[in-house]
Design an enzyme around this catalytic site. Structure first.
Site, short mmCIF file in Angstrom:
data_model
loop_
_atom_site.label_atom_id
_atom_site.label_comp_id
_atom_site.label_asym_id
_atom_site.label_seq_id
_atom_site.Cartn_x
_atom_site.Cartn_y
_atom_site.Cartn_z
N LEU A 120 -5.25 3.00 -1.30
CA LEU A 120 -5.12 1.56 -1.19
C LEU A 120 -4.91 1.26 0.28
CD1 LEU A 120 -2.67 0.75 -4.16
CD2 LEU A 120 -5.15 0.45 -4.13
N ASP A 121 -5.59 0.23 0.80
CA ASP A 121 -5.45 -0.04 2.23
C ASP A 121 -4.05 -0.57 2.54
OD1 ASP A 121 -5.37 -2.99 2.30
OD2 ASP A 121 -7.46 -2.90 1.65
N ILE A 122 -3.73 -0.67 3.81
CA ILE A 122 -2.37 -0.99 4.24
C ILE A 122 -1.88 -2.34 3.72
CG2 ILE A 122 -3.11 -2.02 6.43
CD1 ILE A 122 -0.60 -0.69 7.70
N ASN A 123 -2.80 -3.28 3.50
CA ASN A 123 -2.42 -4.62 3.05
C ASN A 123 -2.51 -4.79 1.53
OD1 ASN A 123 -1.93 -5.65 5.68
ND2 ASN A 123 -4.14 -5.78 6.00
#
Length: 286
Positions: free
Chosen positions: A107-110
């Site tokens: 999952l990306d950082i955001n």
């Protein structure tokens, strides 16, 4: 009987099969003193080294397959170590003696929400492989004009820079004005795919939460930054979904949990998350 080198390394918990292929291509792996090549097969008695360190080769029956459900907060990276010292999803996980956790996808950082970890490299590899078409569901808040034609286009398919993509389903979940919530499903895990699909229709994503992986839903009582180990039934659901033999053992108690025990477990998780967050704040002040 010989096996592919990357498969043996993944089962040993060094990383996912894809990661091991990159290690081999980067000349970081040797077999019996010789630099390994992608496609090499190894026997049970082979001496395998990764970055010069000997890897203990495990037989298929030796490891108990374990899976963690983690509630990822925004701001954490899906990497083991960050050169800039930012928080990673591995910081909070329990330590494994002689083993390591492997993230099942990213999952990306955001992005927040459901993230699974396992100590079984083969399980991780198959769950991430497109051919098994494991469904993911996301709750997404978008900013922009969304028409019926927009939704139709996103379910029929659009061309992204890395190939065609689409949502399997889109369900409206309310909202006000041009800020709307939708639940979307897809069976791929390409980099920032949900965000890029919406952006292709000139609609921006302001919140993104993964709420389901296969049939496993994010435990709503699990606080952000908290984890829990999955029961044998859920582990075997994942294994069956990617054509792996069932696991017969578990590290968890097989006795049914009482309501007060469940409450106590959630409270322990919350305390552990709070303690970890406090430690992070103290480290930032130094």
């Amino acid at each position: 009987m010989s096996e592919k080198l990357q498969k043996v390394l993944a089962r040993a918990g060094v990383g996912s099969r894809r990661e091991m292929e990159k290690y081999i291509e980067s000349n970081r792996v040797s077999v019996d003193g010789k630099v390994a090549k992608l496609g090499d097969r190894v026997e049970e008695n082979a001496v395998i080294r990764v970055d010069g360190h000997v890897v203990k080769i495990e037989q298929k029956e030796e490891r108990i397959c374990r899976v963690l459900m983690y509630h990822k907060p925004e701001g954490e990276l899906c990497t083991r170590k960050d050169p800039e010292g930012r928080r990673t999803v591995f910081d909070r996980l329990p330590r494994l003696e002689g083993d390591r956790w492997i993230a099942i996808g990213r999952l990306d950082i955001n992005t927040s929400g459901l993230l699974l970890f396992t100590n079984d490299g083969e399980l991780a590899n198959r769950l991430m492989h497109p051919k098994y078409e494991v469904e993911r569901e996301y709750s997404v808040r978008v900013f922009g004009e969304v028409t019926n034609q927009t939704l139709k286009t996103l379910t029929q398919g659009v061309e992204l820079e890395d190939g065609p993509a689409k949502f399997l389903s889109i369900k409206p979940r309310g909202g006000e004005g041009i800020n709307k919530w939708f639940n979307v499903t897809l069976t791929e895990g390409r980099n920032r795919e949900v965000r890029r699909l919406w952006q292709s229709q000139e609609v921006d994503v302001s919140r993104l939460i993964r709420v389901r992986y296969g049939k496993l839903e994010l435990n709503k009582r699990l606080p952000q930054g908290g984890w829990e180990e999955l029961a044998l039934e859920d582990v075997n659901y994942l294994r069956k979904s990617v054509s792996l033999r069932p696991e017969t053992q578990t590290k968890l108690s097989v006795m049914p949990e009482k309501r007060k025990d469940k409450r106590a477990k959630v409270n322990r998780i919350r305390k552990a998350v709070h303690k970890h967050n406090q430690r992070l704040k103290q480290n930032k002040r130094r």
